[in-house]
Design a protein around this motif. Structure first.
Motif, PDB file in Angstrom:
ATOM      1  N   LYS A 123       0.853  -1.183   0.000  1.00 53.71           N
ATOM      2  CA  LYS A 123       0.000   0.000   0.000  1.00 53.71           C
ATOM      3  C   LYS A 123       0.897   1.244   0.000  1.00 53.71           C
ATOM      4  O   LYS A 123       1.974   1.234   0.582  1.00 53.71           O
ATOM      5  CB  LYS A 123      -0.886  -0.005   1.233  1.00 53.71           C
ATOM      6  CG  LYS A 123      -1.905  -1.106   1.225  1.00 53.71           C
ATOM      7  CD  LYS A 123      -2.781  -1.024   2.444  1.00 53.71           C
ATOM      8  CE  LYS A 123      -3.814  -2.127   2.421  1.00 53.71           C
ATOM      9  NZ  LYS A 123      -4.687  -2.066   3.598  1.00 53.71           N
ATOM     10  N   VAL A 126       1.281   6.750   3.560  1.00 52.09           N
ATOM     11  CA  VAL A 126       0.459   7.934   3.792  1.00 52.09           C
ATOM     12  C   VAL A 126       1.153   8.778   4.857  1.00 52.09           C
ATOM     13  O   VAL A 126       1.511   8.283   5.918  1.00 52.09           O
ATOM     14  CB  VAL A 126      -0.955   7.529   4.260  1.00 52.09           C
ATOM     15  CG1 VAL A 126      -1.816   8.755   4.465  1.00 52.09           C
ATOM     16  CG2 VAL A 126      -1.587   6.591   3.263  1.00 52.09           C
ATOM     17  N   LYS A 129      -1.451  15.016   6.883  1.00 49.87           N
ATOM     18  CA  LYS A 129      -2.877  15.142   7.185  1.00 49.87           C
ATOM     19  C   LYS A 129      -3.655  13.884   6.807  1.00 49.87           C
ATOM     20  O   LYS A 129      -4.609  13.516   7.490  1.00 49.87           O
ATOM     21  CB  LYS A 129      -3.456  16.357   6.443  1.00 49.87           C
ATOM     22  CG  LYS A 129      -2.951  17.669   6.945  1.00 49.87           C
ATOM     23  CD  LYS A 129      -3.585  18.791   6.173  1.00 49.87           C
ATOM     24  CE  LYS A 129      -3.061  20.127   6.651  1.00 49.87           C
ATOM     25  NZ  LYS A 129      -3.629  21.247   5.917  1.00 49.87           N
ATOM     26  N   GLU A 130      -3.266  13.237   5.720  1.00 46.51           N
ATOM     27  CA  GLU A 130      -3.968  12.025   5.300  1.00 46.51           C
ATOM     28  C   GLU A 130      -3.842  10.929   6.361  1.00 46.51           C
ATOM     29  O   GLU A 130      -4.793  10.209   6.618  1.00 46.51           O
ATOM     30  CB  GLU A 130      -3.403  11.529   3.967  1.00 46.51           C
ATOM     31  CG  GLU A 130      -3.625  12.467   2.815  1.00 46.51           C
ATOM     32  CD  GLU A 130      -2.925  11.970   1.551  1.00 46.51           C
ATOM     33  OE1 GLU A 130      -2.515  10.812   1.508  1.00 46.51           O
ATOM     34  OE2 GLU A 130      -2.786  12.773   0.621  1.00 46.51           O
ATOM     35  N   HIS A 131      -2.679  10.856   6.959  1.00 41.85           N
ATOM     36  CA  HIS A 131      -2.454   9.844   7.992  1.00 41.85           C
ATOM     37  C   HIS A 131      -3.356  10.101   9.203  1.00 41.85           C
ATOM     38  O   HIS A 131      -3.981   9.187   9.737  1.00 41.85           O
ATOM     39  CB  HIS A 131      -0.985   9.839   8.410  1.00 41.85           C
ATOM     40  CG  HIS A 131      -0.652   8.807   9.439  1.00 41.85           C
ATOM     41  ND1 HIS A 131      -0.722   7.467   9.172  1.00 41.85           N
ATOM     42  CD2 HIS A 131      -0.284   8.931  10.743  1.00 41.85           C
ATOM     43  CE1 HIS A 131      -0.393   6.790  10.269  1.00 41.85           C
ATOM     44  NE2 HIS A 131      -0.117   7.662  11.237  1.00 41.85           N
ATOM     45  N   ARG A 132      -3.437  11.346   9.634  1.00 40.79           N
ATOM     46  CA  ARG A 132      -4.307  11.684  10.771  1.00 40.79           C
ATOM     47  C   ARG A 132      -5.772  11.417  10.439  1.00 40.79           C
ATOM     48  O   ARG A 132      -6.525  10.914  11.269  1.00 40.79           O
ATOM     49  CB  ARG A 132      -4.108  13.150  11.162  1.00 40.79           C
ATOM     50  CG  ARG A 132      -2.936  13.306  12.075  1.00 40.79           C
ATOM     51  CD  ARG A 132      -2.888  14.700  12.667  1.00 40.79           C
ATOM     52  NE  ARG A 132      -1.590  15.251  12.294  1.00 40.79           N
ATOM     53  CZ  ARG A 132      -1.380  16.325  11.576  1.00 40.79           C
ATOM     54  NH1 ARG A 132      -2.387  17.044  11.153  1.00 40.79           N
ATOM     55  NH2 ARG A 132      -0.168  16.722  11.282  1.00 40.79           N
ATOM     56  N   TYR A 133      -6.174  11.712   9.215  1.00 35.25           N
ATOM     57  CA  TYR A 133      -7.552  11.456   8.792  1.00 35.25           C
ATOM     58  C   TYR A 133      -7.869   9.963   8.866  1.00 35.25           C
ATOM     59  O   TYR A 133      -8.933   9.572   9.344  1.00 35.25           O
ATOM     60  CB  TYR A 133      -7.780  11.999   7.376  1.00 35.25           C
ATOM     61  CG  TYR A 133      -9.121  11.617   6.809  1.00 35.25           C
ATOM     62  CD1 TYR A 133     -10.275  12.261   7.233  1.00 35.25           C
ATOM     63  CD2 TYR A 133      -9.231  10.590   5.869  1.00 35.25           C
ATOM     64  CE1 TYR A 133     -11.513  11.904   6.725  1.00 35.25           C
ATOM     65  CE2 TYR A 133     -10.457  10.235   5.356  1.00 35.25           C
ATOM     66  CZ  TYR A 133     -11.599  10.883   5.784  1.00 35.25           C
ATOM     67  OH  TYR A 133     -12.817  10.523   5.303  1.00 35.25           O
ATOM     68  N   LEU A 134      -6.942   9.116   8.378  1.00 37.63           N
ATOM     69  CA  LEU A 134      -7.173   7.673   8.429  1.00 37.63           C
ATOM     70  C   LEU A 134      -7.206   7.160   9.866  1.00 37.63           C
ATOM     71  O   LEU A 134      -7.993   6.261  10.191  1.00 37.63           O
ATOM     72  CB  LEU A 134      -6.088   6.942   7.630  1.00 37.63           C
ATOM     73  CG  LEU A 134      -6.151   7.098   6.108  1.00 37.63           C
ATOM     74  CD1 LEU A 134      -4.941   6.419   5.465  1.00 37.63           C
ATOM     75  CD2 LEU A 134      -7.425   6.488   5.569  1.00 37.63           C
ATOM     76  N   GLU A 135      -6.405   7.742  10.748  1.00 35.82           N
ATOM     77  CA  GLU A 135      -6.451   7.343  12.156  1.00 35.82           C
ATOM     78  C   GLU A 135      -7.793   7.688  12.780  1.00 35.82           C
ATOM     79  O   GLU A 135      -8.386   6.883  13.508  1.00 35.82           O
ATOM     80  CB  GLU A 135      -5.334   8.032  12.944  1.00 35.82           C
ATOM     81  CG  GLU A 135      -3.993   7.369  12.819  1.00 35.82           C
ATOM     82  CD  GLU A 135      -2.962   8.019  13.739  1.00 35.82           C
ATOM     83  OE1 GLU A 135      -3.258   9.037  14.393  1.00 35.82           O
ATOM     84  OE2 GLU A 135      -1.849   7.485  13.789  1.00 35.82           O
ATOM     85  N   TYR A 136      -8.320   8.882  12.498  1.00 36.29           N
ATOM     86  CA  TYR A 136      -9.614   9.282  13.037  1.00 36.29           C
ATOM     87  C   TYR A 136     -10.737   8.404  12.475  1.00 36.29           C
ATOM     88  O   TYR A 136     -11.671   8.040  13.187  1.00 36.29           O
ATOM     89  CB  TYR A 136      -9.896  10.752  12.736  1.00 36.29           C
ATOM     90  CG  TYR A 136      -9.038  11.707  13.534  1.00 36.29           C
ATOM     91  CD1 TYR A 136      -8.844  11.526  14.893  1.00 36.29           C
ATOM     92  CD2 TYR A 136      -8.424  12.790  12.923  1.00 36.29           C
ATOM     93  CE1 TYR A 136      -8.046  12.397  15.626  1.00 36.29           C
ATOM     94  CE2 TYR A 136      -7.623  13.671  13.642  1.00 36.29           C
ATOM     95  CZ  TYR A 136      -7.445  13.454  14.994  1.00 36.29           C
ATOM     96  OH  TYR A 136      -6.660  14.313  15.712  1.00 36.29           O
TER      97      TYR A 136
END
Length: 165
Positions: A123, A126, A129-136
């Motif tokens: 994969k 990431v 910001k994308e990483h934080r979005y996926l964590e949330y």
């Protein structure tokens, strides 16, 4: 009165003839002489099937062709050995023209296919910001599942939800 016994093979009289002028059978005595005079077979010669060297008492190899001396065995092994270069991926000996360049490596087609397949499975990384979005998003899913399980437990506790099992 004596009766002569005649041999069916040669027609002679078996045993001692009683009359003069009769032929005596020697069939049984000839076969006995042949069997008793037969010499034991000579020992099998152990010579190299390639160069003819006598190998009795020496180290030797044997296959379907016969015995091999050490020198002929090594020469044959070198002739049969695959010619080419080793693959940087797996170490197999492959012909030079069949090696593929992959970065700075020269690898065989099997290793090349494996590396291309493994790149498809990875994969993308990431970051930010994308990483934080996926964590949330994962946190929201897990908290939703937790709320559903707590709700089922409370409903069962207060006998609002009937026993299913």
């Amino acid at each position: 009165m004596a009766v002569d016994v005649i041999c069916p093979d040669c027609g002679g009289v078996i045993g001692t003839p009683l009359r003069a002028g009769t032929y005596v059978c020697h069939c049984n005595t000839a076969t006995q002489v042949q069997t008793t005079q037969a010499a034991p077979p000579p020992p099998k010669e152990k010579v190299c099937c390639q160069c003819g060297k006598d190998l009795r008492g020496h180290r030797r190899f044997k296959d379907s062709l016969g015995y091999w001396c050490i020198d002929c065995h090594r020469q044959d092994k070198n002739l049969v050995a695959p010619q080419g270069a080793p693959c940087d991926g797996c170490g197999r000996i492959v012909e030079e023209e069949k090696l593929n360049e992959y970065g700075q490596l020269k690898i065989c087609s099997r290793c090349l296919a494996e590396r291309r397949q493994s790149q498809k499975r990875i994969k993308p990384v990431v970051i930010g910001k994308e990483h934080r979005y996926l964590e949330y998003a994962r946190l929201i899913w897990l908290s939703g599942i937790l709320l559903i399980l707590v709700g089922i437990i409370l409903l069962r506790r207060f006998n609002i939800l009937p026993d299913l099992f």
